[in-house]
Design an enzyme around this catalytic site. Structure first.
Site, PDB file in Angstrom:
ATOM      1  N   ARG A  88       1.054  -1.035  -0.035  1.00 17.92           N
ATOM      2  CA  ARG A  88       0.011  -0.056   0.002  1.00 17.92           C
ATOM      3  C   ARG A  88       1.015   1.326   0.111  1.00 17.92           C
ATOM      4  NH1 ARG A  88      -1.682  -3.672   3.907  1.00 17.92           N
ATOM      5  NH2 ARG A  88      -3.843  -4.695   3.430  1.00 17.92           N
ATOM      6  N   LYS A 115      -1.230  -2.312   7.425  1.00 20.65           N
ATOM      7  CA  LYS A 115      -2.646  -2.207   7.813  1.00 20.65           C
ATOM      8  C   LYS A 115      -3.158  -3.227   8.722  1.00 20.65           C
ATOM      9  CE  LYS A 115      -7.278  -1.761   5.778  1.00 20.65           C
ATOM     10  NZ  LYS A 115      -8.060  -1.912   4.642  1.00 20.65           N
ATOM     11  N   HIS A 144      -2.292   3.125  -5.506  1.00 19.79           N
ATOM     12  CA  HIS A 144      -2.782   1.671  -5.092  1.00 19.79           C
ATOM     13  C   HIS A 144      -3.340   0.808  -6.149  1.00 19.79           C
ATOM     14  CE1 HIS A 144      -4.687  -0.340  -1.650  1.00 19.79           C
ATOM     15  NE2 HIS A 144      -5.526  -1.043  -2.583  1.00 19.79           N
ATOM     16  N   ARG A 180      -0.780  -1.819  -6.625  1.00 23.26           N
ATOM     17  CA  ARG A 180      -1.002  -3.250  -5.742  1.00 23.26           C
ATOM     18  C   ARG A 180      -1.894  -4.060  -6.739  1.00 23.26           C
ATOM     19  NH1 ARG A 180      -1.239  -4.750  -0.433  1.00 23.26           N
ATOM     20  NH2 ARG A 180      -3.256  -5.271   0.400  1.00 23.26           N
ATOM     21  N   HIS A 210      -3.806  -9.331   3.488  1.00 23.67           N
ATOM     22  CA  HIS A 210      -5.153  -9.434   3.341  1.00 23.67           C
ATOM     23  C   HIS A 210      -5.707 -10.127   4.599  1.00 23.67           C
ATOM     24  CE1 HIS A 210      -6.083  -8.351  -1.122  1.00 23.67           C
ATOM     25  NE2 HIS A 210      -5.938  -7.164  -0.193  1.00 23.67           N
ATOM     26  N   TYR A 254      -9.653 -10.678  -7.323  1.00 22.64           N
ATOM     27  CA  TYR A 254      -8.647 -10.575  -8.423  1.00 22.64           C
ATOM     28  C   TYR A 254      -9.129 -11.637  -9.508  1.00 22.64           C
ATOM     29  CZ  TYR A 254      -6.217  -6.920  -5.638  1.00 22.64           C
ATOM     30  OH  TYR A 254      -6.025  -6.039  -5.030  1.00 22.64           O
TER      31      TYR A 254
END
Length: 213
Positions: A73, A98, A163, A166, A189, A198
């Site tokens: 990120r 994150k 982003h 990514r 994640h 994706y």
């Protein structure tokens, strides 16, 4: 106002009327807003190369290359320190990403060469990408502006941000045969369902399916 903001407001109002004021009937007709699920805009490999090449200076080129090469990120990119690079293990440490979780991501030989070239010329001491303010890293806004300028100079019409690199990282990994669980770990994640989106944009998955027509 975004659906997420509206839903957060509704939750707060529900607590106010139901718990604090004891009047749940006041919120009886207030329903949460459905959040639309959009698939990400993905750059192809040629567009990624053009974008990075058109970045204004070596620092911006390296930051964008690192965002694509690791899937970080933008706030993780700007927070990197020189000591986070582990060239012996070919890994990059992400400190407090994150969710305040540490993780490691892969470091390719090509990206390592890019980082070495940048270090030899820029000689960063603490932050990998120092900002204009002494002792502070580059801001995510500065990276965003550099990305938009590079997008225009590269002639890319897709609506992208840092982003998007990514998204490209994850999609291109999936297209090259990497499994979802590995990509989930690299992206940091929490849920595999987040990574699974994706599958909707990976051309080898979508385009390899034979049409019934």
């Amino acid at each position: 106002t975004s659906p997420i903001t509206l839903n957060a407001t509704i939750v707060g109002l529900n607590f106010l009327f139901e718990v604090t004021l004891g009047r749940p009937e006041a919120m009886a007709k207030m329903q949460s807003v459905r959040v639309p699920h959009k698939i990400p805009v993905v750059l192809n490999k040629q567009e990624v190369s053009r974008l990075i090449a058109c970045a204004g200076n070596l620092k911006h080129q390296t930051a964008l290359a690192l965002a694509y090469g690791t899937g970080l990120r933008v706030n993780e990119v700007v927070s990197l320190k020189v000591t986070d690079i582990d060239s012996q293990r070919m890994m990059l440490r992400v400190d407090q990403g994150k969710g305040r979780k540490d993780r490691y991501v892969m470091l390719s030989l090509r990206l390592l060469e890019v980082l070495r070239t940048y270090w030899k010329l820029a000689r960063p001491n603490y932050w990998l990408f120092p900002g204009e303010r002494p002792g502070q890293p580059i801001t995510r806004e500065a990276v965003g502006l550099a990305c938009q300028k590079a997008r225009r100079d590269a002639g890319i019409t897709k609506p992208i941000t840092p982003h998007s690199l990514r998204h490209a990282f994850a999609t291109h990994l999936l297209e090259s045969g990497a499994d979802l669980r590995t990509i989930q770990l690299l992206l940091g994640h929490r849920s595999l369902a987040t990574t699974a989106r994706y599958l909707k944009v990976a051309t080898t998955t979508v385009c390899a399916t034979i049409s019934p027509f």
